[in-house]
Design a protein around this motif. Structure first.
Motif, PDB file in Angstrom:
ATOM      1  N   GLN A  22       0.826  -1.202   0.000  1.00 32.11           N
ATOM      2  CA  GLN A  22       0.000   0.000   0.000  1.00 32.11           C
ATOM      3  C   GLN A  22       0.867   1.261   0.000  1.00 32.11           C
ATOM      4  OE1 GLN A  22      -2.967  -0.032   3.122  1.00 32.11           O
ATOM      5  NE2 GLN A  22      -3.428  -2.183   2.746  1.00 32.11           N
ATOM      6  N   ALA A  23       1.973   1.229   0.725  1.00 31.17           N
ATOM      7  CA  ALA A  23       2.878   2.379   0.772  1.00 31.17           C
ATOM      8  C   ALA A  23       3.480   2.645  -0.597  1.00 31.17           C
ATOM      9  CB  ALA A  23       3.980   2.136   1.797  1.00 31.17           C
ATOM     10  N   GLU A  24       3.691   1.594  -1.358  1.00 34.15           N
ATOM     11  CA  GLU A  24       4.235   1.758  -2.707  1.00 34.15           C
ATOM     12  C   GLU A  24       3.303   2.558  -3.602  1.00 34.15           C
ATOM     13  OE1 GLU A  24       7.079  -1.502  -4.858  1.00 34.15           O
ATOM     14  OE2 GLU A  24       5.069  -2.110  -4.360  1.00 34.15           O
ATOM     15  N   THR A  25       2.010   2.495  -3.321  1.00 34.02           N
ATOM     16  CA  THR A  25       1.042   3.231  -4.131  1.00 34.02           C
ATOM     17  C   THR A  25       0.795   4.640  -3.597  1.00 34.02           C
ATOM     18  OG1 THR A  25      -0.866   2.404  -2.902  1.00 34.02           O
ATOM     19  CG2 THR A  25      -0.122   1.092  -4.790  1.00 34.02           C
ATOM     20  N   GLY A  26       1.506   5.012  -2.521  1.00 33.97           N
ATOM     21  CA  GLY A  26       1.392   6.363  -2.002  1.00 33.97           C
ATOM     22  C   GLY A  26       0.561   6.503  -0.742  1.00 33.97           C
ATOM     23  N   VAL A  27       0.040   5.416  -0.216  1.00 33.85           N
ATOM     24  CA  VAL A  27      -0.769   5.465   0.998  1.00 33.85           C
ATOM     25  C   VAL A  27       0.140   5.665   2.206  1.00 33.85           C
ATOM     26  CG1 VAL A  27      -2.350   4.131   2.456  1.00 33.85           C
ATOM     27  CG2 VAL A  27      -2.506   3.954  -0.029  1.00 33.85           C
ATOM     28  N   ASN A  28      -0.271   6.522   3.138  1.00 32.31           N
ATOM     29  CA  ASN A  28       0.475   6.727   4.374  1.00 32.31           C
ATOM     30  C   ASN A  28       0.103   5.602   5.341  1.00 32.31           C
ATOM     31  OD1 ASN A  28       1.720   7.531   6.698  1.00 32.31           O
ATOM     32  ND2 ASN A  28       0.786   9.564   6.754  1.00 32.31           N
ATOM     33  N   VAL A  29       1.037   4.715   5.607  1.00 30.30           N
ATOM     34  CA  VAL A  29       0.762   3.535   6.428  1.00 30.30           C
ATOM     35  C   VAL A  29       1.456   3.581   7.781  1.00 30.30           C
ATOM     36  CG1 VAL A  29       0.356   2.057   4.419  1.00 30.30           C
ATOM     37  CG2 VAL A  29       2.649   2.210   5.401  1.00 30.30           C
ATOM     38  N   ASP A  30       2.047   4.703   8.142  1.00 29.62           N
ATOM     39  CA  ASP A  30       2.854   4.786   9.358  1.00 29.62           C
ATOM     40  C   ASP A  30       2.094   4.316  10.597  1.00 29.62           C
ATOM     41  OD1 ASP A  30       5.327   5.567  10.744  1.00 29.62           O
ATOM     42  OD2 ASP A  30       4.033   7.111  11.644  1.00 29.62           O
ATOM     43  N   TRP A  31       0.918   4.864  10.838  1.00 26.39           N
ATOM     44  CA  TRP A  31       0.161   4.494  12.019  1.00 26.39           C
ATOM     45  C   TRP A  31      -0.224   3.018  11.970  1.00 26.39           C
ATOM     46  CZ3 TRP A  31      -4.550   2.441  13.278  1.00 26.39           C
ATOM     47  CH2 TRP A  31      -4.894   2.520  14.625  1.00 26.39           C
ATOM     48  N   HIS A  32      -0.657   2.547  10.820  1.00 23.92           N
ATOM     49  CA  HIS A  32      -1.055   1.144  10.669  1.00 23.92           C
ATOM     50  C   HIS A  32       0.140   0.210  10.883  1.00 23.92           C
ATOM     51  CE1 HIS A  32      -5.017   2.299   9.310  1.00 23.92           C
ATOM     52  NE2 HIS A  32      -4.455   3.134   8.444  1.00 23.92           N
ATOM     53  N   LEU A  33       1.296   0.642  10.410  1.00 23.86           N
ATOM     54  CA  LEU A  33       2.508  -0.160  10.565  1.00 23.86           C
ATOM     55  C   LEU A  33       2.877  -0.292  12.043  1.00 23.86           C
ATOM     56  CD1 LEU A  33       4.901  -1.597   9.177  1.00 23.86           C
ATOM     57  CD2 LEU A  33       6.067   0.607   9.217  1.00 23.86           C
ATOM     58  N   ARG A  34       2.875   0.819  12.741  1.00 19.27           N
ATOM     59  CA  ARG A  34       3.207   0.785  14.173  1.00 19.27           C
ATOM     60  C   ARG A  34       2.202  -0.070  14.953  1.00 19.27           C
ATOM     61  NH1 ARG A  34       7.224   4.219  15.178  1.00 19.27           N
ATOM     62  NH2 ARG A  34       7.662   5.793  13.616  1.00 19.27           N
ATOM     63  N   ASP A  35       0.940   0.030  14.589  1.00 16.95           N
ATOM     64  CA  ASP A  35      -0.090  -0.773  15.238  1.00 16.95           C
ATOM     65  C   ASP A  35       0.103  -2.264  14.948  1.00 16.95           C
ATOM     66  OD1 ASP A  35      -2.639  -1.089  16.703  1.00 16.95           O
ATOM     67  OD2 ASP A  35      -3.415  -1.690  14.732  1.00 16.95           O
ATOM     68  N   ALA A  36       0.416  -2.590  13.705  1.00 18.41           N
ATOM     69  CA  ALA A  36       0.619  -3.991  13.328  1.00 18.41           C
ATOM     70  C   ALA A  36       1.802  -4.601  14.081  1.00 18.41           C
ATOM     71  CB  ALA A  36       0.832  -4.106  11.817  1.00 18.41           C
ATOM     72  N   VAL A  37       2.876  -3.856  14.181  1.00 16.53           N
ATOM     73  CA  VAL A  37       4.053  -4.359  14.902  1.00 16.53           C
ATOM     74  C   VAL A  37       3.730  -4.514  16.387  1.00 16.53           C
ATOM     75  CG1 VAL A  37       6.424  -3.841  15.603  1.00 16.53           C
ATOM     76  CG2 VAL A  37       5.717  -3.472  13.238  1.00 16.53           C
ATOM     77  N   ALA A  38       3.055  -3.555  16.966  1.00 17.83           N
ATOM     78  CA  ALA A  38       2.709  -3.634  18.390  1.00 17.83           C
ATOM     79  C   ALA A  38       1.792  -4.829  18.660  1.00 17.83           C
ATOM     80  CB  ALA A  38       2.033  -2.347  18.842  1.00 17.83           C
ATOM     81  N   ARG A  39       0.790  -5.034  17.799  1.00 14.24           N
ATOM     82  CA  ARG A  39      -0.107  -6.181  17.978  1.00 14.24           C
ATOM     83  C   ARG A  39       0.640  -7.497  17.828  1.00 14.24           C
ATOM     84  NH1 ARG A  39      -3.786  -6.305  13.972  1.00 14.24           N
ATOM     85  NH2 ARG A  39      -3.104  -4.370  13.042  1.00 14.24           N
ATOM     86  N   THR A  40       1.565  -7.560  16.879  1.00 12.17           N
ATOM     87  CA  THR A  40       2.347  -8.775  16.680  1.00 12.17           C
ATOM     88  C   THR A  40       3.191  -9.073  17.911  1.00 12.17           C
ATOM     89  OG1 THR A  40       2.424  -8.530  14.291  1.00 12.17           O
ATOM     90  CG2 THR A  40       4.167  -9.844  15.297  1.00 12.17           C
ATOM     91  N   LEU A  41       3.878  -8.072  18.428  1.00 16.25           N
ATOM     92  CA  LEU A  41       4.714  -8.279  19.613  1.00 16.25           C
ATOM     93  C   LEU A  41       3.866  -8.730  20.798  1.00 16.25           C
ATOM     94  CD1 LEU A  41       7.224  -5.323  19.336  1.00 16.25           C
ATOM     95  CD2 LEU A  41       7.579  -7.712  18.731  1.00 16.25           C
ATOM     96  N   ASP A  42       2.668  -8.197  20.902  1.00 11.47           N
ATOM     97  CA  ASP A  42       1.780  -8.605  21.982  1.00 11.47           C
ATOM     98  C   ASP A  42       1.284 -10.039  21.769  1.00 11.47           C
ATOM     99  OD1 ASP A  42       0.275  -8.064  24.393  1.00 11.47           O
ATOM    100  OD2 ASP A  42      -1.502  -8.053  23.097  1.00 11.47           O
TER     101      ASP A  42
END
Length: 94
Positions: A22-42
């Protein structure tokens, strides 16, 4: 059914790969990325073999970022960011 490290980690890696696409197409994924990593670690952090699972997650992200670095800058950047966030949070856990 036998649960494996690959079986537990792969869905989390694919989630980040989808965000990278999605980021490759220009979508800002920063918040989603941080959330995904946090959920994975949890999620993975509650398993009995959490250290191995989280190490495999970080290694998978780093490997994917290295492979994507040859011409897909936005894609590789998202993967590198995810790997950095995950590695940083793992250090804090120890």
């Amino acid at each position: 059914m036998k649960v494996t490290i690959v079986g537990l980690v792969t869905p989390h890696l694919l989630n980040v790969v989808d965000l990278a696409k999605q980021a490759e197409t220009g979508v800002n994924v920063d918040w989603h990325l941080r959330d995904a990593v946090a959920r994975t670690l949890d999620d993975l952090g509650h398993q009995f073999n959490a250290a191995e699972l989280l190490a495999a997650y970080v290694q998978g992200l780093e490997t994917a970022a290295q492979e994507a670095a040859r011409g897909r800058a936005a894609y590789a950047g998202v993967l590198q960011t995810a790997a950095g966030i995950a590695a940083q949070r793992l250090k804090r856990r120890d």
